[in-house]
Design a protein around this motif. Structure first.
Motif: not given
Length: 307
Positions: A276-305
């Motif tokens: 996630a951080s690599g795409f933001l540093l490359a200039g992406a203004r936002a990230l579309g996240v789907d499958n990574a949200l499905l594990p029990p701790d998926g959203l927490t991990a994305i938010i942390t990143a």
């Protein structure tokens, strides 16, 4: 969270249309007629680069500023991941006149609406083909983080019920719901009826763009190549999705960002907490996240990143 009066306007039939640009024509086609403006406003069409003609303008409107550049810098995230209010213009009734009888102020364009809705929210949580209860629970968690917007793709009839449920909750919370997977124009009325305030598609279709704007829904199409990005830009689009981001890599986003600094890019497809951080540093203004949200701790991990 969006202010209550503003959010209500986004969900009020016919009012959000005042915030949309004129449905733009495809600059690569000639003799094409544009549909009339949606009711509720007299906002002027943005300037179309490349010499394209803008549609006729109704009388009584002031000058509309050029669409914002969109910026390419990564948005500043609120400290601690807390909720931050978004100031979105209501798009409701315009004041009758100024005190001195002058012209009314211009209404914001679709690009400006997207800027204000997505500012400081680098997560577009794509909740695809999930049970309604699971979709609603994840949507609430995304909004609670203060860093995300919720997208429900219309890939199946059951998705309509999920989008409607998320839209109702969004209206109560002062948020907005986004309808994804808008591949054909006939899905736009479904998205509007389900309460969506924005539409998203994986590719660029000028008819989908026109119908969405005519319905009062700002539209975010997809583009991958420089040719596709430029075609969407000429049609007036200032926010684009780029997918599959994981297959293309951050360098692809960086190159597109350097070539089109006035467009806000959303990297989607295969986004994980690790990349996630690599795409933001490359200039992406936002990230579309789907499958990574499905594990029990998926959203927490994305938010942390992201934070």
């Amino acid at each position: 969270m969006i202010a209550g009066s503003d959010a209500a306007a986004l969900h009020r039939d016919g009012k959000v249309s005042a915030m949309a640009e004129h449905p733009p024509g495809d600059a690569g086609q000639s003799g094409e007629r544009r549909p009339p403006l949606p009711s509720g406003g007299d906002n002027r069409s943005p300037h179309l680069p490349g010499g394209g003609k803008t549609p006729g303008l109704p009388s009584g409107g002031g000058k509309t500023p050029d669409p914002p550049s969109g910026g390419g810098n990564r948005p500043v995230l609120p400290p601690g991941g807390g909720s931050r209010p978004l100031k979105v213009p209501s798009g409701g009734a315009r004041p009758a006149s100024t005190a001195g009888g002058g012209e009314r102020p211009p209404l914001p364009s679709a690009a400006e609406v997207l800027d204000r809705v997505l500012e400081g929210r680098p997560l577009l949580a794509i909740l695809r083909n999930l049970p309604i209860a699971r979709t609603v629970a994840l949507a609430e968690a995304v909004w609670d983080s203060g860093l995300g917007t919720v997208v429900v793709p219309l890939h199946a009839p059951a998705s309509r019920d999920a989008l409607a449920a998320v839209s109702r909750l969004a209206a109560e919370r002062g948020e907005v719901a986004v309808a994804g997977g808008i591949l054909t124009p006939d899905l736009v009325p479904t998205a509007k009826k389900s309460g969506a305030a924005i539409t998203v598609a994986p590719g660029f279709d000028v008819d989908v763009l026109r119908v969405s704007l005519a319905a009062g829904l700002p539209h975010i199409p997809g583009a991958v190549t420089a040719t596709e990005v430029q075609r969407a830009y000429r049609a007036g689009c200032r926010w684009l999705t780029v997918a599959p981001a994981a297959s293309l890599g951050p360098d692809w986003i960086r190159d597109l960002h350097q070539s089109f600094p006035g467009i806000s890019l959303i990297a989607a497809g295969g986004i994980t907490p690790d990349n996630a951080s690599g795409f933001l540093l490359a200039g992406a203004r936002a990230l579309g996240v789907d499958n990574a949200l499905l594990p029990p701790d998926g959203l927490t991990a994305i938010i942390t990143a992201l934070a």
